[in-house]
Write an enzyme that holds these catalytic residues in place. Structure first.
Site, PDB file in Angstrom:
ATOM      1  N   ASP A 188      12.103  80.937  89.871  1.00 17.65           N
ATOM      2  CA  ASP A 188      12.587  81.337  91.188  1.00 17.65           C
ATOM      3  C   ASP A 188      13.960  81.991  91.044  1.00 17.65           C
ATOM      4  OD1 ASP A 188      10.379  80.320  92.525  1.00 17.65           O
ATOM      5  OD2 ASP A 188      11.276  78.331  92.729  1.00 17.65           O
ATOM      6  N   VAL A 213      18.087  86.006  76.718  1.00 17.78           N
ATOM      7  CA  VAL A 213      19.187  86.739  76.090  1.00 17.78           C
ATOM      8  C   VAL A 213      19.206  86.586  74.579  1.00 17.78           C
ATOM      9  CG1 VAL A 213      20.586  86.577  78.178  1.00 17.78           C
ATOM     10  CG2 VAL A 213      20.892  84.872  76.347  1.00 17.78           C
ATOM     11  N   ASN A 234      26.156  85.527  82.385  1.00 23.55           N
ATOM     12  CA  ASN A 234      26.305  84.156  82.869  1.00 23.55           C
ATOM     13  C   ASN A 234      25.492  83.146  82.070  1.00 23.55           C
ATOM     14  OD1 ASN A 234      26.591  81.893  85.049  1.00 23.55           O
ATOM     15  ND2 ASN A 234      24.380  82.244  84.850  1.00 23.55           N
ATOM     16  N   TYR A 272      29.960  74.861  71.476  1.00 22.45           N
ATOM     17  CA  TYR A 272      30.237  75.400  72.808  1.00 22.45           C
ATOM     18  C   TYR A 272      31.630  76.005  72.848  1.00 22.45           C
ATOM     19  CZ  TYR A 272      30.819  75.690  77.858  1.00 22.45           C
ATOM     20  OH  TYR A 272      31.061  76.152  79.138  1.00 22.45           O
ATOM     21  N   LYS A 314      32.587  80.073  73.323  1.00 15.11           N
ATOM     22  CA  LYS A 314      33.389  80.594  74.423  1.00 15.11           C
ATOM     23  C   LYS A 314      34.657  81.281  73.902  1.00 15.11           C
ATOM     24  CE  LYS A 314      30.593  79.396  77.703  1.00 15.11           C
ATOM     25  NZ  LYS A 314      29.843  80.432  78.470  1.00 15.11           N
TER      26      LYS A 314
END
Length: 243
Positions: free
Chosen positions: A59, A71, A97, A166, A170
């Site tokens: 959705d 991605v 995102n 992580y 970033k």
């Protein structure tokens, strides 16, 4: 004049589009959480929004165009950019995102498959999206790339407390932002990163203090920048921060 790089601690007031009518945006990871909020808010501003999601049955916000997009798969990335070009004829905004994260182990404990997946989704994916999106974004001044990053990747802050892959991903995403600004600002590109804060999403957990709508505010604000404004910064709550 190319966009200027913001100074942390300053209070810039860049010119913004009040409406994105006629503009086209592609948002990755747009089927839930912050990504769905970004896609919905850009739609409400009048943009034609392509909402990328790994599953063709996922959705996406009403009024957005669903596009299959894992991605980590270069074929998906290239196909998504091709679809936007063929159907919309332009691309004005790319919002990287999509992201994953594990927040417990230290590096000597983190499984190698977790490291590989985190770096693939959070860093390699945005790099590939940027690679294929740059040609249409550079067709007119003021194309925008917004990378949804994190203060956990800021090298000026204490890098402890676990979450190694992580944090590293970033830090790399912030580096991609700086590279895009340095290489393409003179061609009219506005590349910025946004730290949405700790948001109550599937990844952030239900104890997080911010809603997805609040987390989407700064990325959407950066997507509204007019040409020749600001680029090459990491932003939190619409203010540039150290990174």
């Amino acid at each position: 004049m190319p966009p200027t790089r913001p100074t942390p601690g300053s209070d810039p007031d860049p010119a913004l589009y009040d409406s994105l009518d006629g503009q086209v945006a592609l948002v990755t990871g747009a089927n839930r959480g912050i990504g769905a909020e970004i896609a919905g808010q850009l739609r409400d501003l009048g943009a034609t929004v392509y909402a990328g999601a790994r599953s063709v049955t996922a959705d996406v916000p009403d009024g957005c165009e669903s596009v299959p997009l894992d991605v980590t798969q270069e074929g998906d990335v290239e196909a998504a950019i091709t679809t936007v070009g063929e159907e919309a004829g332009r691309l004005d905004v790319l919002v990287n995102n999509a992201g994953v994260g594990q927040f417990d182990d230290q590096l000597h404990e983190e499984p190698t498959p977790t490291i590989d997946r985190t770096l693939s989704v959070n860093l390699r994916g945005p790099t590939l999206l940027s690679k294929y999106a740059l040609p249409p974004l550079l067709e007119r001044d003021g194309g925008r790339i917004v990378n949804v990053s994190s203060g956990m990747g800021a090298i000026g802050e204490d890098q402890s407390g676990g979450s190694p892959s992580y944090r590293i991903s970033k830090t790399g995403l912030n580096g991609l932002t700086a590279y895009l600004h340095g290489e393409y600002a003179a061609d009219g590109l506005l590349a910025n990163a946004a730290c949405p804060g700790w948001v109550a999403t599937e990844m952030g957990g239900e104890d997080a203090p911010r809603s997805p709508a609040a987390g989407a505010e700064t990325p959407v604000w950066l997507a509204r920048l007019r040409p020749e404004t600001v680029g090459g910064g990491l932003w939190r709550d619409r203010q540039p921060v150290e990174w």
